[in-house]
Design an enzyme around this catalytic site. Sequence first.
Site, PDB file in Angstrom:
ATOM      1  CG  LEU A 194      12.052  -8.437 -34.553  1.00  0.00           C
ATOM      2  CD1 LEU A 194      10.953  -7.739 -33.740  1.00  0.00           C
ATOM      3  CD2 LEU A 194      12.189  -7.750 -35.931  1.00  0.00           C
TER       4      LEU A 194
ATOM      5  CE1 TYR B 199      22.117  -2.027 -39.158  1.00  0.00           C
ATOM      6  CE2 TYR B 199      21.312   0.212 -38.933  1.00  0.00           C
ATOM      7  CZ  TYR B 199      21.106  -1.149 -38.837  1.00  0.00           C
ATOM      8  OH  TYR B 199      19.874  -1.623 -38.423  1.00  0.00           O
TER       9      TYR B 199
ATOM     10  CE  LYS C 190      18.619  -3.407 -41.945  1.00  0.00           C
ATOM     11  NZ  LYS C 190      18.250  -4.800 -41.583  1.00  0.00           N
TER      12      LYS C 190
HETATM   13  N1  LIG Z   1      18.068  -2.655 -32.842  1.00  0.00           N
HETATM   14  C1  LIG Z   1      17.616  -1.508 -33.346  1.00  0.00           C
HETATM   15  O1  LIG Z   1      17.604  -0.474 -32.689  1.00  0.00           O
HETATM   16  C2  LIG Z   1      17.092  -1.476 -34.759  1.00  0.00           C
HETATM   17  C3  LIG Z   1      16.621  -0.271 -35.280  1.00  0.00           C
HETATM   18  C4  LIG Z   1      16.131  -0.245 -36.584  1.00  0.00           C
HETATM   19  C5  LIG Z   1      16.104  -1.401 -37.340  1.00  0.00           C
HETATM   20  N2  LIG Z   1      16.584  -2.567 -36.806  1.00  0.00           N
HETATM   21  C6  LIG Z   1      16.545  -3.787 -37.617  1.00  0.00           C
HETATM   22  O2  LIG Z   1      15.714  -4.715 -36.956  1.00  0.00           O
HETATM   23  C7  LIG Z   1      16.155  -6.035 -37.226  1.00  0.00           C
HETATM   24  C8  LIG Z   1      16.284  -6.803 -35.926  1.00  0.00           C
HETATM   25  O3  LIG Z   1      17.231  -6.157 -35.099  1.00  0.00           O
HETATM   26  P1  LIG Z   1      17.621  -6.716 -33.656  1.00  0.00           P
HETATM   27  O4  LIG Z   1      17.642  -5.568 -32.723  1.00  0.00           O
HETATM   28  O5  LIG Z   1      16.805  -7.913 -33.345  1.00  0.00           O
HETATM   29  O6  LIG Z   1      19.142  -7.153 -33.947  1.00  0.00           O
HETATM   30  P2  LIG Z   1      20.054  -8.188 -33.181  1.00  0.00           P
HETATM   31  O7  LIG Z   1      19.600  -8.350 -31.776  1.00  0.00           O
HETATM   32  O8  LIG Z   1      21.467  -7.779 -33.440  1.00  0.00           O
HETATM   33  O9  LIG Z   1      19.754  -9.557 -33.934  1.00  0.00           O
HETATM   34  C9  LIG Z   1      20.269  -9.841 -35.202  1.00  0.00           C
HETATM   35  C10 LIG Z   1      20.390 -11.341 -35.323  1.00  0.00           C
HETATM   36  O10 LIG Z   1      20.886 -11.638 -36.621  1.00  0.00           O
HETATM   37  C11 LIG Z   1      21.765 -12.718 -36.494  1.00  0.00           C
HETATM   38  N3  LIG Z   1      22.693 -12.777 -37.611  1.00  0.00           N
HETATM   39  C12 LIG Z   1      23.803 -12.029 -37.849  1.00  0.00           C
HETATM   40  N4  LIG Z   1      24.394 -12.445 -38.980  1.00  0.00           N
HETATM   41  C13 LIG Z   1      23.644 -13.463 -39.466  1.00  0.00           C
HETATM   42  C14 LIG Z   1      23.745 -14.305 -40.594  1.00  0.00           C
HETATM   43  N5  LIG Z   1      24.750 -14.182 -41.479  1.00  0.00           N
HETATM   44  N6  LIG Z   1      22.807 -15.266 -40.781  1.00  0.00           N
HETATM   45  C15 LIG Z   1      21.798 -15.404 -39.903  1.00  0.00           C
HETATM   46  N7  LIG Z   1      21.648 -14.657 -38.812  1.00  0.00           N
HETATM   47  C16 LIG Z   1      22.559 -13.687 -38.602  1.00  0.00           C
HETATM   48  C17 LIG Z   1      22.480 -12.486 -35.187  1.00  0.00           C
HETATM   49  O11 LIG Z   1      22.996 -13.715 -34.738  1.00  0.00           O
HETATM   50  P3  LIG Z   1      24.390 -13.779 -33.943  1.00  0.00           P
HETATM   51  O12 LIG Z   1      24.139 -13.018 -32.699  1.00  0.00           O
HETATM   52  O13 LIG Z   1      24.586 -15.238 -33.738  1.00  0.00           O
HETATM   53  O14 LIG Z   1      25.396 -13.136 -34.825  1.00  0.00           O
HETATM   54  C18 LIG Z   1      21.344 -11.984 -34.316  1.00  0.00           C
HETATM   55  O15 LIG Z   1      20.713 -13.046 -33.666  1.00  0.00           O
HETATM   56  C19 LIG Z   1      17.442  -5.882 -38.027  1.00  0.00           C
HETATM   57  O16 LIG Z   1      17.153  -6.024 -39.394  1.00  0.00           O
HETATM   58  C20 LIG Z   1      17.881  -4.467 -37.757  1.00  0.00           C
HETATM   59  O17 LIG Z   1      18.637  -3.938 -38.826  1.00  0.00           O
HETATM   60  C21 LIG Z   1      17.077  -2.636 -35.541  1.00  0.00           C
END
Ligand SMILES: NC(=O)c1ccc[n+]([C@@H]2O[C@H](COP(=O)([O-])OP(=O)(O)OC[C@H]3O[C@@H](n4cnc5c(N)ncnc54)[C@H](OP(=O)(O)O)[C@@H]3O)[C@@H](O)[C@H]2O)c1
Length: 261
Positions: A13, A127, A131
Amino acid sequence: MKRILVTGSNGQLGQCFQKLSKEYKDLQFDFFDSKELNITNESQIQNVFSKSKYEYCINCAAYTNVEQAEKQSKTAFAINADGVALIAEACKIKSVVLFHISTDYVFDGEKDEPYITTDIPNPINEYGKSKLKGEQYIEEILDEYFIIRTSWLYSEFGHNFYKTVLRKANAGETLNVTDAQMGCPTDANNLAKYIIRNLILQESQSYGIHHFTDGVSMTWFGFAKEILRINGLVSSTKVVKDNNYRSFAKRPRKSVLKNNY
Ligand SMILES: NC(=O)c1ccc[n+]([C@@H]2O[C@H](COP(=O)([O-])OP(=O)(O)OC[C@H]3O[C@@H](n4cnc5c(N)ncnc54)[C@H](OP(=O)(O)O)[C@@H]3O)[C@@H](O)[C@H]2O)c1
């Protein structure tokens, strides 16, 4: 000029926001990846929040590995709950409006109708529990916040189901996909646009919990078939229903979110 802090900027995102930010010359985006701003590091947070005056913080940082979270529950809670609380505290002190992304996995999936924002969460995996705790901290700490629950994100960035299906189909592999869960696939680019256009620029919604998805529910099996159809790969790819996928984490059976915009 409105100034916006984006955490987790190298995630799926976060990268959608980076792409979208180029369209908005009158918004100043400051992007921080997990090294530049670790949301579990209080002094790093204070440092970033004191260097510039922000109107908004979009928290894209999260621990998102649902399977690993079963084994690394402490880490999931440290990031998705305690880290979120630290960000919320910083937003409170500096009067920054927080946009936080949450998930359909706060629900148990046992409701037959789509979930509305006032339904009582009951997460069934670590998870989802982490959340939900993050949501609860925000509600305790802040008045000016948006918690946006979404589901099944995909895009051209990061790791996601859409890209996995395409990769396997292009490699000529048979796809084994479950039809045991139902949800709403959501293009992460659409979520980013919704937050910027509707919530920040048009101010069309009030603070609180919101549900945002692309609005069409299906199973993973149905989603795989849809991805193949869109990409002209139906005739060349075999898709098999397979519910024997071994998962550590329990998954909600039907986590369809009802949009409230
Ligand atoms: N993906 C889905 O299907 C989905 C569905 C529902 C809700 N969501 C929510 O949507 C949001 C975005 O998801 P996404 O798909 O973009 O996830 P993502 O690709 O896994 O990105 C999460 C990011 O958070 C970073 N991160 C992890 N630990 C951290 C910390 N301690 N401090 C700062 N940054 C940190 C990670 O960096 P590193 O890679 O360097 O660790 C990664 O860049 C999240 O809140 C997720 O829970 C996602």
